[in-house]
Design a protein around this motif. Structure first.
Motif, PDB file in Angstrom:
ATOM      1  N   PRO A   7       0.836  -1.206   0.000  1.00 39.60           N
ATOM      2  CA  PRO A   7       0.000   0.000   0.000  1.00 39.60           C
ATOM      3  C   PRO A   7       0.871   1.256   0.000  1.00 39.60           C
ATOM      4  O   PRO A   7       1.915   1.303   0.653  1.00 39.60           O
ATOM      5  CB  PRO A   7      -0.784  -0.102   1.309  1.00 39.60           C
ATOM      6  CG  PRO A   7      -0.668  -1.525   1.736  1.00 39.60           C
ATOM      7  CD  PRO A   7       0.625  -2.032   1.185  1.00 39.60           C
ATOM      8  N   ALA A   8       0.455   2.252  -0.743  1.00 43.22           N
ATOM      9  CA  ALA A   8       1.188   3.517  -0.821  1.00 43.22           C
ATOM     10  C   ALA A   8       0.824   4.387   0.378  1.00 43.22           C
ATOM     11  O   ALA A   8      -0.321   4.812   0.516  1.00 43.22           O
ATOM     12  CB  ALA A   8       0.853   4.231  -2.125  1.00 43.22           C
ATOM     13  N   TYR A   9       1.790   4.624   1.238  1.00 47.71           N
ATOM     14  CA  TYR A   9       1.631   5.500   2.397  1.00 47.71           C
ATOM     15  C   TYR A   9       2.627   6.639   2.301  1.00 47.71           C
ATOM     16  O   TYR A   9       3.590   6.577   1.538  1.00 47.71           O
ATOM     17  CB  TYR A   9       1.873   4.729   3.699  1.00 47.71           C
ATOM     18  CG  TYR A   9       0.826   3.702   4.015  1.00 47.71           C
ATOM     19  CD1 TYR A   9      -0.476   4.083   4.310  1.00 47.71           C
ATOM     20  CD2 TYR A   9       1.122   2.349   4.002  1.00 47.71           C
ATOM     21  CE1 TYR A   9      -1.448   3.145   4.596  1.00 47.71           C
ATOM     22  CE2 TYR A   9       0.156   1.395   4.289  1.00 47.71           C
ATOM     23  CZ  TYR A   9      -1.124   1.808   4.592  1.00 47.71           C
ATOM     24  OH  TYR A   9      -2.085   0.872   4.864  1.00 47.71           O
ATOM     25  N   GLY A  10       2.424   7.633   3.114  1.00 45.45           N
ATOM     26  CA  GLY A  10       3.373   8.733   3.230  1.00 45.45           C
ATOM     27  C   GLY A  10       3.696   9.385   1.907  1.00 45.45           C
ATOM     28  O   GLY A  10       2.802   9.731   1.127  1.00 45.45           O
ATOM     29  N   PRO A  11       4.999   9.548   1.613  1.00 42.40           N
ATOM     30  CA  PRO A  11       5.391  10.260   0.399  1.00 42.40           C
ATOM     31  C   PRO A  11       4.932   9.565  -0.884  1.00 42.40           C
ATOM     32  O   PRO A  11       4.657  10.229  -1.879  1.00 42.40           O
ATOM     33  CB  PRO A  11       6.913  10.334   0.464  1.00 42.40           C
ATOM     34  CG  PRO A  11       7.335   9.471   1.581  1.00 42.40           C
ATOM     35  CD  PRO A  11       6.140   9.178   2.433  1.00 42.40           C
TER      36      PRO A  11
END
Length: 95
Positions: A7-11
């Motif tokens: 999953p794409a988190y943060g930046p």
């Protein structure tokens, strides 16, 4: 080598949302995916084509060429993207 979907988190999430992208494949064979597109089989096949391209051309060559093509041709006419979009319906990429 198998792709690792995360999953794409943060930046990564910020970059994907800001650029209007759903996922990004990195040369270390990790694919960052926005959660709302996590179960999209067409997107997963598209990103697996990028994994094949990295394996075929090598991580450094792929990265340099991808960026050069992006500057020269734009996203949709980038030869790597043209190939991935053309092949994203390939059933044999589901493995």
């Amino acid at each position: 080598m198998k792709a690792k979907f995360v999953p794409a988190y943060g930046p990564w999430r910020w970059f994907l949302r800001g650029g209007g992208y759903r996922a990004i494949t990195m040369p270390w064979r990790t694919i960052y995916v926005l959660r709302e597109h996590w179960h999209d089989p067409v997107l997963r096949r598209h990103e697996r084509v990028h994994i094949e391209q990295i394996e075929r051309d090598g991580a450094i060559r792929f990265t340099v060429l991808y960026l050069w093509y992006l500057v020269r041709y734009g996203y949709r006419q980038n030869p790597y993207e043209v190939e991935a979009y053309a092949r994203e319906g390939d059933l044999d990429l589901d493995g």
